[in-house]
Every structure is written in structure tokens, then in C-alpha cells.
Scaffold this motif. Structure first.
Motif, mmCIF file in Angstrom:
data_model
loop_
_atom_site.group_PDB
_atom_site.id
_atom_site.type_symbol
_atom_site.label_atom_id
_atom_site.label_comp_id
_atom_site.label_asym_id
_atom_site.label_seq_id
_atom_site.Cartn_x
_atom_site.Cartn_y
_atom_site.Cartn_z
ATOM 1 N N ASP A 9 -48.833 -17.912 -8.219
ATOM 2 C CA ASP A 9 -48.644 -18.631 -6.965
ATOM 3 C C ASP A 9 -47.182 -18.947 -6.678
ATOM 4 O O ASP A 9 -46.864 -19.537 -5.652
ATOM 5 C CB ASP A 9 -49.436 -19.949 -6.985
ATOM 6 C CG ASP A 9 -50.938 -19.710 -7.011
ATOM 7 O OD1 ASP A 9 -51.364 -18.680 -6.455
ATOM 8 O OD2 ASP A 9 -51.662 -20.536 -7.589
ATOM 9 N N LEU A 11 -43.678 -18.613 -5.252
ATOM 10 C CA LEU A 11 -43.133 -17.907 -4.102
ATOM 11 C C LEU A 11 -41.681 -17.561 -4.388
ATOM 12 O O LEU A 11 -40.845 -18.451 -4.531
ATOM 13 C CB LEU A 11 -43.246 -18.795 -2.859
ATOM 14 C CG LEU A 11 -42.785 -18.203 -1.525
ATOM 15 C CD1 LEU A 11 -43.611 -16.956 -1.179
ATOM 16 C CD2 LEU A 11 -42.926 -19.244 -0.421
ATOM 17 N N ARG A 125 -43.720 -22.188 1.947
ATOM 18 C CA ARG A 125 -45.054 -21.914 1.414
ATOM 19 C C ARG A 125 -45.794 -21.030 2.412
ATOM 20 O O ARG A 125 -45.396 -20.902 3.576
ATOM 21 C CB ARG A 125 -45.849 -23.175 1.144
ATOM 22 C CG ARG A 125 -46.106 -24.056 2.345
ATOM 23 C CD ARG A 125 -47.316 -24.968 2.169
ATOM 24 N NE ARG A 125 -48.562 -24.223 2.325
ATOM 25 C CZ ARG A 125 -49.759 -24.816 2.342
ATOM 26 N NH1 ARG A 125 -49.873 -26.124 2.171
ATOM 27 N NH2 ARG A 125 -50.846 -24.094 2.525
ATOM 28 N N ILE A 246 -45.035 -17.161 6.454
ATOM 29 C CA ILE A 246 -44.348 -18.189 5.684
ATOM 30 C C ILE A 246 -43.979 -19.347 6.603
ATOM 31 O O ILE A 246 -43.660 -19.145 7.786
ATOM 32 C CB ILE A 246 -43.086 -17.627 4.983
ATOM 33 C CG1 ILE A 246 -42.507 -18.663 4.015
ATOM 34 C CG2 ILE A 246 -42.037 -17.175 5.993
ATOM 35 C CD1 ILE A 246 -41.458 -18.120 3.071
ATOM 36 N N GLN A 262 -43.279 -30.961 -1.119
ATOM 37 C CA GLN A 262 -43.619 -30.347 -2.399
ATOM 38 C C GLN A 262 -45.037 -30.734 -2.827
ATOM 39 O O GLN A 262 -45.739 -29.929 -3.451
ATOM 40 C CB GLN A 262 -42.599 -30.730 -3.463
ATOM 41 C CG GLN A 262 -41.271 -29.998 -3.297
ATOM 42 C CD GLN A 262 -40.344 -30.164 -4.483
ATOM 43 O OE1 GLN A 262 -39.676 -31.176 -4.627
ATOM 44 N NE2 GLN A 262 -40.284 -29.155 -5.327
ATOM 45 N N ARG A 264 -47.370 -30.901 -0.875
ATOM 46 C CA ARG A 264 -48.227 -30.051 -0.032
ATOM 47 C C ARG A 264 -48.048 -28.573 -0.364
ATOM 48 O O ARG A 264 -48.442 -27.718 0.417
ATOM 49 C CB ARG A 264 -47.918 -30.295 1.447
ATOM 50 C CG ARG A 264 -48.131 -31.728 1.897
ATOM 51 C CD ARG A 264 -49.574 -32.158 1.795
ATOM 52 N NE ARG A 264 -50.454 -31.323 2.591
ATOM 53 C CZ ARG A 264 -51.772 -31.428 2.610
ATOM 54 N NH1 ARG A 264 -52.362 -32.323 1.847
ATOM 55 N NH2 ARG A 264 -52.512 -30.638 3.368
ATOM 56 N N GLY A 265 -47.448 -28.263 -1.509
ATOM 57 C CA GLY A 265 -47.375 -26.876 -1.966
ATOM 58 C C GLY A 265 -46.112 -26.137 -1.616
ATOM 59 O O GLY A 265 -45.997 -24.939 -1.918
ATOM 60 N N PHE A 266 -45.140 -26.801 -0.996
ATOM 61 C CA PHE A 266 -43.873 -26.127 -0.692
ATOM 62 C C PHE A 266 -43.052 -25.971 -1.969
ATOM 63 O O PHE A 266 -43.065 -26.842 -2.840
ATOM 64 C CB PHE A 266 -43.081 -26.919 0.345
ATOM 65 C CG PHE A 266 -43.543 -26.727 1.764
ATOM 66 C CD1 PHE A 266 -42.866 -25.887 2.626
ATOM 67 C CD2 PHE A 266 -44.671 -27.389 2.223
ATOM 68 C CE1 PHE A 266 -43.297 -25.710 3.926
ATOM 69 C CE2 PHE A 266 -45.119 -27.222 3.529
ATOM 70 C CZ PHE A 266 -44.431 -26.378 4.380
ATOM 71 N N GLN A 267 -42.328 -24.857 -2.047
ATOM 72 C CA GLN A 267 -41.486 -24.559 -3.202
ATOM 73 C C GLN A 267 -40.050 -24.334 -2.745
ATOM 74 O O GLN A 267 -39.815 -23.834 -1.637
ATOM 75 C CB GLN A 267 -41.998 -23.309 -3.921
ATOM 76 C CG GLN A 267 -43.445 -23.403 -4.401
ATOM 77 C CD GLN A 267 -43.952 -22.097 -4.953
ATOM 78 O OE1 GLN A 267 -43.264 -21.438 -5.727
ATOM 79 N NE2 GLN A 267 -45.152 -21.703 -4.575
#
Length: 280
Positions: A9, A11, A125, A246, A262, A264-267
């Protein structure tokens, strides 16, 4: 021999993706600068080595050079002309340079007297349409731009004080005009309501497969209640519906906003160095 687990997962952001994101950022800043011209401002929008040097009005966050690093090194004569035009408007020349840009540009700028004034992080993300709804908070596209501008500007005027302090501040009236210019440049405005009261706002621009999540702020009285989570969820769902592959957001390093996205899944994709040269 034990084989390490591989996180599928993660990115990864290479130079190609960074170039796409920087092009989208450049398009948005240039379009907002042209919107400022539409209201009579004496603007500047000059192409520079794949990016643009922009000036909208005194003390505007749009006054900067964006998008450098992915289409050659700027010509020194042109860069000198840009610095001269900025100085003629009483402004420093500010360059936002990706860490994935051509390293020769950073060397060139420091040799010309630029100094590092700060950094900003770009996180991303993949958007999906199954985002979690936050109970008690309604998010919708803004039908009253005045209310949207008011809550966003109010939120920006009261930073949360977390992370690295910003190297710059902007007058309230300038931020109000910039938010309206961004909307005219193609950013869709969203508001979040708690008990029918506008508690926060944000915006998003969907173009070329990229969702730029911009202008997010929460009124001080409604913080720590999930307003930003709700705004993120709605904009991510709309990004997925628009076919974006994206979604990206820009934050101050170590800020509450960065922690929120982050979660919420942001990288972290890359960082931009903010390099400034004072007007001569």
C-alpha cells in the motif's frame, strides 16, 4: 533466511509523478493570478523553464515561482529579469522547489543569494468512493461563497500552533481575494456544517487525474470535532467520481493538518523548499 514483509500500500513518488503534481500546481497558481487580473490587479505571469513566476498583488501568497525543476535549468538572464520585476513591485522573489527537482537549480539559486525560508510537505493517496461519514457534520458544495470565504479566512487567521511556524503571514483582505480567485481558477468550494452552522471549509480542483485539496480550515470554536475529516471524505469521494488517480494536499511540516491527513491514509510524497531572495 527470513524475508521481510512488503507493504503493497506504500505510494511511491518518482520524478514523473512529482512533475505531474507540480504542473497541476503551476496551472492553478497561474489561473488564480489571471483571475486577479480580471479584477484589475497589476499581475505578472512569466514562463520560466517549465514553471511560472507569478505576482497577483502586494503580500499575496500567489507571489512566487512555481513548477521549476522538471524542464531544464532556468536561463540566468530570464531569472534576473524576474527578480527585477518582482523587486519593482516591492516583493521578494520566492521559489518553491521540489526535492525531486533538478539539483542544479538549488545550487544556482543559492549562488544568486537565495536563502531557505521554510519547507512545505506534499502528501498524497489514492481516492476512493467509500469514505467514512462523520456523524453530525454535513459537507456540501458551497452555494454561498461569502460564508465559505469567511470561515476559511477565519480559520487561517487562527493557526493551531502545532508544528513548524510559517515563515510568512498574509493580510485578511488579501486572503479573502485569493480564495475567490482560486474558485474562479477552477477550485470547487465546500463547506462543513455543524447543527446548521458553517464550521469549516475547503476546496478542491480536479484536473488531469489529480485532485488538489486546497484551502481547508476550521473555525476555532469547532476544532477537534472531525470537521476536517468530513471535508476530506467528501472531497476524496468526489475525486474518485471524477476519475482522479491521486489526491494531493500541501501542509506545513509537523502541523495538525498533516496529522489529520495522515490519519486518513495520506503519505508523504516529497517536500518543497521555499527559497527567497530579498528585493534589491
Amino acid at each position: 533466511m527470513k524475508v521481510a514483509n512488503v507493504d503493497t500500500d506504500v505510494l511511491f513518488c518518482g520524478t514523473d509523478l512529482a512533475a505531474r503534481i507540480e504542473r497541476a500546481e503551476t496551472q492553478l497558481i497561474v489561473a488564480a493570478t489571471h483571475a486577479a487580473a480580471g479584477r484589475g490587479a497589476d499581475v505578472l505571469a512569466v514562463p520560466v523553464a517549465g514553471g511560472y513566476a507569478c505576482f497577483a498583488e502586494p503580500h499575496s501568497p500567489l507571489n512566487k515561482v512555481v513548477g521549476l525543476g522538471f524542464d531544464g535549468v532556468p536561463d540566468t538572464a530570464l531569472l534576473g529579469e524576474v527578480e527585477h520585476m518582482m523587486a519593482g513591485r516591492g516583493a521578494a522573489t520566492q521559489v518553491e522547489l521540489s526535492t525531486l527537482a533538478d539539483p542544479a537549480i538549488a545550487a544556482m539559486l543559492t549562488a544568486r543569494g537565495y536563502h531557505v525560508a521554510g519547507f512545505e510537505d506534499i502528501l498524497g493517496r489514492v481516492p476512493t468512493g467509500d469514505e467514512q461519514v462523520v456523524p453530525g457534520i454535513e459537507v456540501r458544495r458551497a452555494d454561498d461563497l461569502a460564508a465559505w470565504v469567511d470561515v476559511v479566512v477565519d480559520g487561517f487567521a487562527h493557526p493551531d500552533g502545532v508544528g513548524v511556524p510559517s515563515h510568512e503571514e498574509f493580510p485578511r483582505d488579501v486572503i479573502e481575494r485569493v480564495e475567490r480567485d482560486m474558485e474562479k481558477a477552477g477550485a470547487t468550494a465546500y463547506v462543513a456544517l455543524c447543527d446548521g452552522v458553517v464550521a469549516g471549509g475547503g476546496s478542491a480542483r480536479f484536473a488531469d487525474g489529480i485532485a488538489q485539496l486546497t484551502g481547508a480550515a476550521t473555525a476555532p470554536a469547532y476544532r477537534r470535532r472531525g470537521v476536517q475529516t468530513a471535508l476530506l471524505a467528501t472531497r476524496l469521494a468526489d475525486a474518485a467520481a471524477a476519475g482522479c488517480d491521486i489526491a494531493v494536499v500541501t501542509t506545513a511540516p509537523g502541523s495538525q493538518s498533516q496529522q489529520n491527513v495522515q490519519r486518513r491514509g495520506f503519505q508523504l510524497l516529497y517536500t518543497r523548499a521555499v527559497l527567497v531572495k530579498a528585493p534589491a
